[in-house]
Design a protein around this motif. Structure first.
Motif, PDB file in Angstrom:
ATOM      1  N   GLY A  77      27.199  42.410  13.395  1.00 33.11           N
ATOM      2  CA  GLY A  77      27.662  41.897  14.680  1.00 33.11           C
ATOM      3  C   GLY A  77      28.916  41.050  14.544  1.00 33.11           C
ATOM      4  N   PHE A  94      26.612  45.920  26.734  1.00 26.90           N
ATOM      5  CA  PHE A  94      25.756  46.158  25.573  1.00 26.90           C
ATOM      6  C   PHE A  94      24.827  47.335  25.827  1.00 26.90           C
ATOM      7  N   ARG A  96      21.832  49.140  24.197  1.00 25.77           N
ATOM      8  CA  ARG A  96      20.805  49.051  23.165  1.00 25.77           C
ATOM      9  C   ARG A  96      20.175  50.400  22.882  1.00 25.77           C
ATOM     10  N   TYR A 101      15.213  45.152  23.023  1.00 24.20           N
ATOM     11  CA  TYR A 101      16.109  44.042  22.713  1.00 24.20           C
ATOM     12  C   TYR A 101      15.302  42.996  21.955  1.00 24.20           C
ATOM     13  N   LYS A 106      18.675  42.415  18.657  1.00 21.91           N
ATOM     14  CA  LYS A 106      18.987  41.101  19.237  1.00 21.91           C
ATOM     15  C   LYS A 106      19.874  40.288  18.307  1.00 21.91           C
ATOM     16  N   ALA A 109      23.419  41.514  18.603  1.00 21.14           N
ATOM     17  CA  ALA A 109      24.016  41.094  19.870  1.00 21.14           C
ATOM     18  C   ALA A 109      24.389  39.610  19.839  1.00 21.14           C
ATOM     19  N   ASP A 110      23.501  38.773  19.326  1.00 19.37           N
ATOM     20  CA  ASP A 110      23.779  37.335  19.261  1.00 19.37           C
ATOM     21  C   ASP A 110      24.968  37.038  18.357  1.00 19.37           C
ATOM     22  N   ARG A 113      28.165  37.947  20.132  1.00 12.32           N
ATOM     23  CA  ARG A 113      28.504  36.904  21.102  1.00 12.32           C
ATOM     24  C   ARG A 113      29.132  35.703  20.406  1.00 12.32           C
TER      25      ARG A 113
END
Length: 119
Positions: A77, A94, A96, A101, A106, A109-110, A113
């Protein structure tokens, strides 16, 4: 066991909803296998991949214990967020796919971000 048809339908449902709310934004697509995790930024309007990262990249491969854990997903990520900045992308939607998620999805994704992508 979940059949391939139901997984494909679930992924299709997610993508249909995304395309209706994307408003021209680039799609961050995630694929998770049992040994690795992959992510790409896809421009659906032009049909091009703008950036991609995975646990198979030479940059990450040597520093990771395995390609199939939460730490590896977070590293992918962060790397994808860096490559997105180089490509001039800051806002994404996003995707998935058929995955929940949770866990590796997850974590990726985090980390994206934290790297500066907005979604």
């Amino acid at each position: 066991m979940v059949s391939k048809v139901s997984v494909t339908r679930r992924a299709g449902r997610v993508r249909r909803k995304l395309k209706s709310v994307a408003n021209g934004r680039v799609r961050l697509s995630v694929y998770r296998s049992s040994k690795n995790i992959y992510a790409q930024l896809i421009d659906d309007v032009k049909g091009h991949t703008l950036a991609a990262a995975s646990t198979l990249d030479k940059d990450l491969r040597s520093s990771l214990k395995t390609g199939a854990d939460v730490d590896a997903a977070a590293a992918v990520g962060k790397l994808l967020a860096e490559r997105a900045k180089q490509a001039g992308v800051s806002e994404v939607v996003f995707d998935r796919g058929a995955y929940l998620y949770h866990g590796r999805v997850k974590a990726l994704a985090d980390a994206a971000r934290e790297g500066g992508l907005q979604f």
